[in-house]
Design a protein around this motif. Structure first.
Motif, PDB file in Angstrom:
ATOM      1  N   TYR A  42       0.824  -1.212   0.000  1.00 55.60           N
ATOM      2  CA  TYR A  42       0.000   0.000   0.000  1.00 55.60           C
ATOM      3  C   TYR A  42       0.862   1.268   0.000  1.00 55.60           C
ATOM      4  O   TYR A  42       0.501   2.255  -0.634  1.00 55.60           O
ATOM      5  CB  TYR A  42      -0.979  -0.012   1.185  1.00 55.60           C
ATOM      6  CG  TYR A  42      -2.026  -1.079   1.033  1.00 55.60           C
ATOM      7  CD1 TYR A  42      -3.138  -0.880   0.226  1.00 55.60           C
ATOM      8  CD2 TYR A  42      -1.890  -2.305   1.684  1.00 55.60           C
ATOM      9  CE1 TYR A  42      -4.097  -1.870   0.061  1.00 55.60           C
ATOM     10  CE2 TYR A  42      -2.838  -3.303   1.523  1.00 55.60           C
ATOM     11  CZ  TYR A  42      -3.935  -3.074   0.707  1.00 55.60           C
ATOM     12  OH  TYR A  42      -4.881  -4.056   0.539  1.00 55.60           O
ATOM     13  N   SER A  43       1.992   1.238   0.689  1.00 54.82           N
ATOM     14  CA  SER A  43       2.868   2.402   0.683  1.00 54.82           C
ATOM     15  C   SER A  43       3.537   2.567  -0.685  1.00 54.82           C
ATOM     16  O   SER A  43       3.761   3.690  -1.138  1.00 54.82           O
ATOM     17  CB  SER A  43       3.916   2.313   1.791  1.00 54.82           C
ATOM     18  OG  SER A  43       4.715   1.167   1.644  1.00 54.82           O
ATOM     19  N   VAL A  44       3.826   1.459  -1.357  1.00 57.02           N
ATOM     20  CA  VAL A  44       4.393   1.532  -2.711  1.00 57.02           C
ATOM     21  C   VAL A  44       3.348   2.107  -3.664  1.00 57.02           C
ATOM     22  O   VAL A  44       3.647   2.990  -4.477  1.00 57.02           O
ATOM     23  CB  VAL A  44       4.866   0.146  -3.197  1.00 57.02           C
ATOM     24  CG1 VAL A  44       5.318   0.201  -4.648  1.00 57.02           C
ATOM     25  CG2 VAL A  44       5.974  -0.384  -2.307  1.00 57.02           C
ATOM     26  N   ALA A  45       2.107   1.642  -3.562  1.00 61.91           N
ATOM     27  CA  ALA A  45       1.025   2.148  -4.420  1.00 61.91           C
ATOM     28  C   ALA A  45       0.803   3.629  -4.182  1.00 61.91           C
ATOM     29  O   ALA A  45       0.596   4.400  -5.124  1.00 61.91           O
ATOM     30  CB  ALA A  45      -0.261   1.362  -4.175  1.00 61.91           C
ATOM     31  N   SER A  46       0.859   4.047  -2.930  1.00 68.38           N
ATOM     32  CA  SER A  46       0.686   5.449  -2.597  1.00 68.38           C
ATOM     33  C   SER A  46       1.800   6.293  -3.202  1.00 68.38           C
ATOM     34  O   SER A  46       1.552   7.368  -3.758  1.00 68.38           O
ATOM     35  CB  SER A  46       0.654   5.618  -1.075  1.00 68.38           C
ATOM     36  OG  SER A  46       0.560   6.975  -0.739  1.00 68.38           O
ATOM     37  N   ALA A  47       3.032   5.811  -3.118  1.00 70.46           N
ATOM     38  CA  ALA A  47       4.173   6.539  -3.691  1.00 70.46           C
ATOM     39  C   ALA A  47       4.067   6.646  -5.207  1.00 70.46           C
ATOM     40  O   ALA A  47       4.520   7.624  -5.796  1.00 70.46           O
ATOM     41  CB  ALA A  47       5.473   5.847  -3.304  1.00 70.46           C
ATOM     42  N   ASP A  85      -3.548   2.403  -7.253  1.00 67.30           N
ATOM     43  CA  ASP A  85      -4.321   1.591  -6.309  1.00 67.30           C
ATOM     44  C   ASP A  85      -3.772   0.173  -6.252  1.00 67.30           C
ATOM     45  O   ASP A  85      -3.128  -0.300  -7.188  1.00 67.30           O
ATOM     46  CB  ASP A  85      -5.790   1.510  -6.743  1.00 67.30           C
ATOM     47  CG  ASP A  85      -6.449   2.876  -6.784  1.00 67.30           C
ATOM     48  OD1 ASP A  85      -6.086   3.719  -5.952  1.00 67.30           O
ATOM     49  OD2 ASP A  85      -7.313   3.092  -7.649  1.00 67.30           O
ATOM     50  N   VAL A  86      -4.089  -0.513  -5.158  1.00 68.00           N
ATOM     51  CA  VAL A  86      -3.763  -1.928  -5.012  1.00 68.00           C
ATOM     52  C   VAL A  86      -4.975  -2.721  -5.471  1.00 68.00           C
ATOM     53  O   VAL A  86      -6.101  -2.443  -5.073  1.00 68.00           O
ATOM     54  CB  VAL A  86      -3.419  -2.274  -3.547  1.00 68.00           C
ATOM     55  CG1 VAL A  86      -3.243  -3.776  -3.376  1.00 68.00           C
ATOM     56  CG2 VAL A  86      -2.180  -1.530  -3.107  1.00 68.00           C
ATOM     57  N   ARG A  87      -4.726  -3.696  -6.323  1.00 74.09           N
ATOM     58  CA  ARG A  87      -5.801  -4.592  -6.779  1.00 74.09           C
ATOM     59  C   ARG A  87      -5.494  -6.000  -6.294  1.00 74.09           C
ATOM     60  O   ARG A  87      -4.348  -6.437  -6.319  1.00 74.09           O
ATOM     61  CB  ARG A  87      -5.891  -4.606  -8.302  1.00 74.09           C
ATOM     62  CG  ARG A  87      -6.334  -3.297  -8.881  1.00 74.09           C
ATOM     63  CD  ARG A  87      -6.528  -3.442 -10.352  1.00 74.09           C
ATOM     64  NE  ARG A  87      -6.849  -2.166 -10.953  1.00 74.09           N
ATOM     65  CZ  ARG A  87      -6.903  -1.969 -12.243  1.00 74.09           C
ATOM     66  NH1 ARG A  87      -6.644  -2.954 -13.069  1.00 74.09           N
ATOM     67  NH2 ARG A  87      -7.201  -0.792 -12.722  1.00 74.09           N
ATOM     68  N   ASN A  88      -6.537  -6.694  -5.852  1.00 72.02           N
ATOM     69  CA  ASN A  88      -6.373  -8.054  -5.363  1.00 72.02           C
ATOM     70  C   ASN A  88      -6.770  -9.051  -6.445  1.00 72.02           C
ATOM     71  O   ASN A  88      -7.735  -8.843  -7.173  1.00 72.02           O
ATOM     72  CB  ASN A  88      -7.240  -8.293  -4.131  1.00 72.02           C
ATOM     73  CG  ASN A  88      -6.769  -7.467  -2.954  1.00 72.02           C
ATOM     74  OD1 ASN A  88      -5.579  -7.352  -2.722  1.00 72.02           O
ATOM     75  ND2 ASN A  88      -7.698  -6.883  -2.234  1.00 72.02           N
ATOM     76  N   ALA A  89      -6.022 -10.135  -6.525  1.00 74.09           N
ATOM     77  CA  ALA A  89      -6.336 -11.243  -7.423  1.00 74.09           C
ATOM     78  C   ALA A  89      -6.246 -12.522  -6.611  1.00 74.09           C
ATOM     79  O   ALA A  89      -5.209 -12.804  -6.006  1.00 74.09           O
ATOM     80  CB  ALA A  89      -5.367 -11.280  -8.595  1.00 74.09           C
ATOM     81  N   GLY A 143       1.375  -3.512 -18.609  1.00 71.21           N
ATOM     82  CA  GLY A 143       1.843  -2.559 -17.615  1.00 71.21           C
ATOM     83  C   GLY A 143       3.026  -3.099 -16.842  1.00 71.21           C
ATOM     84  O   GLY A 143       3.553  -4.173 -17.134  1.00 71.21           O
ATOM     85  N   VAL A 144       3.443  -2.328 -15.847  1.00 69.64           N
ATOM     86  CA  VAL A 144       4.511  -2.735 -14.943  1.00 69.64           C
ATOM     87  C   VAL A 144       3.873  -2.939 -13.576  1.00 69.64           C
ATOM     88  O   VAL A 144       3.096  -2.097 -13.119  1.00 69.64           O
ATOM     89  CB  VAL A 144       5.626  -1.665 -14.890  1.00 69.64           C
ATOM     90  CG1 VAL A 144       6.655  -1.999 -13.828  1.00 69.64           C
ATOM     91  CG2 VAL A 144       6.286  -1.530 -16.260  1.00 69.64           C
ATOM     92  N   TYR A 145       4.207  -4.045 -12.925  1.00 64.10           N
ATOM     93  CA  TYR A 145       3.527  -4.429 -11.694  1.00 64.10           C
ATOM     94  C   TYR A 145       4.513  -4.673 -10.568  1.00 64.10           C
ATOM     95  O   TYR A 145       5.623  -5.149 -10.786  1.00 64.10           O
ATOM     96  CB  TYR A 145       2.717  -5.718 -11.918  1.00 64.10           C
ATOM     97  CG  TYR A 145       1.785  -5.638 -13.097  1.00 64.10           C
ATOM     98  CD1 TYR A 145       0.546  -5.029 -12.974  1.00 64.10           C
ATOM     99  CD2 TYR A 145       2.148  -6.148 -14.330  1.00 64.10           C
ATOM    100  CE1 TYR A 145      -0.314  -4.938 -14.062  1.00 64.10           C
ATOM    101  CE2 TYR A 145       1.294  -6.065 -15.419  1.00 64.10           C
ATOM    102  CZ  TYR A 145       0.072  -5.461 -15.274  1.00 64.10           C
ATOM    103  OH  TYR A 145      -0.767  -5.375 -16.351  1.00 64.10           O
ATOM    104  N   VAL A 146       4.083  -4.351  -9.355  1.00 64.73           N
ATOM    105  CA  VAL A 146       4.757  -4.752  -8.132  1.00 64.73           C
ATOM    106  C   VAL A 146       3.726  -5.582  -7.380  1.00 64.73           C
ATOM    107  O   VAL A 146       2.592  -5.146  -7.192  1.00 64.73           O
ATOM    108  CB  VAL A 146       5.201  -3.534  -7.285  1.00 64.73           C
ATOM    109  CG1 VAL A 146       5.819  -3.991  -5.976  1.00 64.73           C
ATOM    110  CG2 VAL A 146       6.181  -2.671  -8.075  1.00 64.73           C
ATOM    111  N   ALA A 147       4.107  -6.785  -6.976  1.00 69.50           N
ATOM    112  CA  ALA A 147       3.135  -7.699  -6.379  1.00 69.50           C
ATOM    113  C   ALA A 147       3.563  -8.130  -4.986  1.00 69.50           C
ATOM    114  O   ALA A 147       4.731  -8.065  -4.629  1.00 69.50           O
ATOM    115  CB  ALA A 147       2.980  -8.934  -7.265  1.00 69.50           C
ATOM    116  N   MET A 148       2.565  -8.567  -4.226  1.00 65.58           N
ATOM    117  CA  MET A 148       2.811  -9.153  -2.912  1.00 65.58           C
ATOM    118  C   MET A 148       1.822 -10.301  -2.738  1.00 65.58           C
ATOM    119  O   MET A 148       0.624 -10.131  -2.934  1.00 65.58           O
ATOM    120  CB  MET A 148       2.607  -8.131  -1.794  1.00 65.58           C
ATOM    121  CG  MET A 148       2.796  -8.732  -0.411  1.00 65.58           C
ATOM    122  SD  MET A 148       2.538  -7.539   0.901  1.00 65.58           S
ATOM    123  CE  MET A 148       4.176  -6.875   1.022  1.00 65.58           C
TER     124      MET A 148
END
Length: 182
Positions: free
Chosen positions: A75-80, A84-88, A128-133
């Protein structure tokens, strides 16, 4: 395939009106490309678009890497990044797409090889470019060697049949014009 430059194109029902969602389109053939190698000018726009997409992805990867540096919370990465954070849910290695994102094999491969609660490096995908957790990992039940052998055997049977049909099609020198009708 049989229209000339300047002709109004028609549907397979011989109507000049194409329906695209809520829109109606009347199409005119403005340029025809012959089969074979494209000229430099014809290929230039496609190559420029591909290079532009690649350079944009590289820039976004650097931006995402900078935003994720020193952070462990998605969430802090998305904010920066101002996104938004999307869930899958239930993403596994056999999936070819991710709901809401489309066909993203690089992201699927990255996510299925990650440990839970670890932030990924930026992943360059198709859209796109993604960062995942990964928030949780569930192991699929062991199907056993016999089931895997059976699955691979069926897969190879279908592949061999498909390749046999394709080789017959090539030998017959068939020109595929299904796009004209579908």
């Amino acid at each position: 395939y049989e229209a000339n430059v300047g002709d109004v194109l028609k549907t397979s029902q011989e109507s000049p009106i194409f329906e695209l969602g809520n829109n109606f389109v009347i199409a005119v053939l403005t340029k025809a490309t012959e089969e074979g190698e494209a000229s430099f000018e014809d290929a230039k726009s496609r190559v420029e678009l591909a290079v532009l997409k690649q350079k944009k992805a590289e820039m976004l990867v650097k931006k995402a890497a900078g935003a994720a540096e020193g952070k462990s919370d998605i969430y802090s990465v998305a904010s920066a990044l101002g996104t938004d954070v999307r869930n899958a849910a239930n993403v596994d290695f056999n999936a070819f797409s991710i709901p809401g994102l489309g066909m993203e094999p690089a992201l699927v491969g990255t996510v299925t090889s990650m440990d839970a609660n670890k932030l990924s490096k930026p992943v360059e995908g198709n859209n796109g470019v993604y960062v995942a957790m990964v928030t949780s990992v569930s192991q699929s039940p062991d199907s056993g060697v016999k089931n895997e052998q059976s699955r691979l055997s069926q897969s190879m049977f279908f592949r061999a049949a498909s390749q046999a049909i394709e080789s017959q099609r090539k030998k017959a020198e068939i020109t595929d014009k299904r796009a004209k009708f579908y």
